[in-house]
Scaffold this motif. Structure first.
Motif, PDB file in Angstrom:
ATOM      1  N   SER A   1       4.404   2.056  38.960  1.00  0.00           N
ATOM      2  CA  SER A   1       5.767   1.883  39.466  1.00  0.00           C
ATOM      3  C   SER A   1       5.964   0.462  39.985  1.00  0.00           C
ATOM      4  O   SER A   1       5.009  -0.239  40.331  1.00  0.00           O
ATOM      5  N   ASP A   2       7.211   0.044  40.040  1.00  0.00           N
ATOM      6  CA  ASP A   2       7.529  -1.254  40.610  1.00  0.00           C
ATOM      7  C   ASP A   2       7.102  -1.309  42.075  1.00  0.00           C
ATOM      8  O   ASP A   2       6.631  -2.337  42.549  1.00  0.00           O
TER       9      ASP A   2
ATOM     10  N   VAL B   1      12.817  -1.000  42.248  1.00  0.00           N
ATOM     11  CA  VAL B   1      13.370   0.339  42.150  1.00  0.00           C
ATOM     12  C   VAL B   1      14.040   0.614  43.478  1.00  0.00           C
ATOM     13  O   VAL B   1      13.727  -0.031  44.471  1.00  0.00           O
TER      14      VAL B   1
END
Length: 117
Positions: free
Chosen positions: A72-73, A14
């Motif tokens: 999340s990444d 991201v």
């Protein structure tokens, strides 16, 4: 909840991950995962590797799409790079910052993402 203990293995980029990284390559990530993560996380990412039986907490199921979507990444990247304790998760998961480049970690994130259904 245990899924967050994983990454494990965590880990597609991201924008917040940093400018030195590029999008991960799942094929390259699979090779790193197979060589380094299968013992705990299992070949299919279900958290059922040979060593998992002796772990507490157990590795999470990276094939669980709902659980993986909540991570999340950046979280996956950080837990692989800095280890479980860095994310207030299992200290048994080692940091990989000295073993893998940021790109290799990004590749593993991409591969791990490909496991979720």
């Amino acid at each position: 909840m245990r899924m967050r203990t994983l990454l494990l293995l965590s880990l597609i980029l991201v924008p917040g991950l940093g400018s030195a990284q590029t999008k991960g390559d799942p094929k390259a990530g699979k090779a790193k995962y197979d060589a380094n993560c299968v013992g705990c996380h299992g070949a299919a990412g279900k958290g059922d590797g040979a060593a998992a039986a002796a772990l507490n907490p157990k590795p999470g199921d990276m094939t669980d799409g709902k659980a993986m979507k909540a991570l999340s990444d950046k979280y996956l990247f950080d837990i692989i790079k800095d280890g479980g304790a860095s994310q207030k998760k299992s200290p048994i998961m080692p940091a990989s910052a000295k073993k893998f480049s940021d790109q290799e970690i990004s590749d593993m994130v991409a591969y791990i993402r490909s496991l979720a259904k």
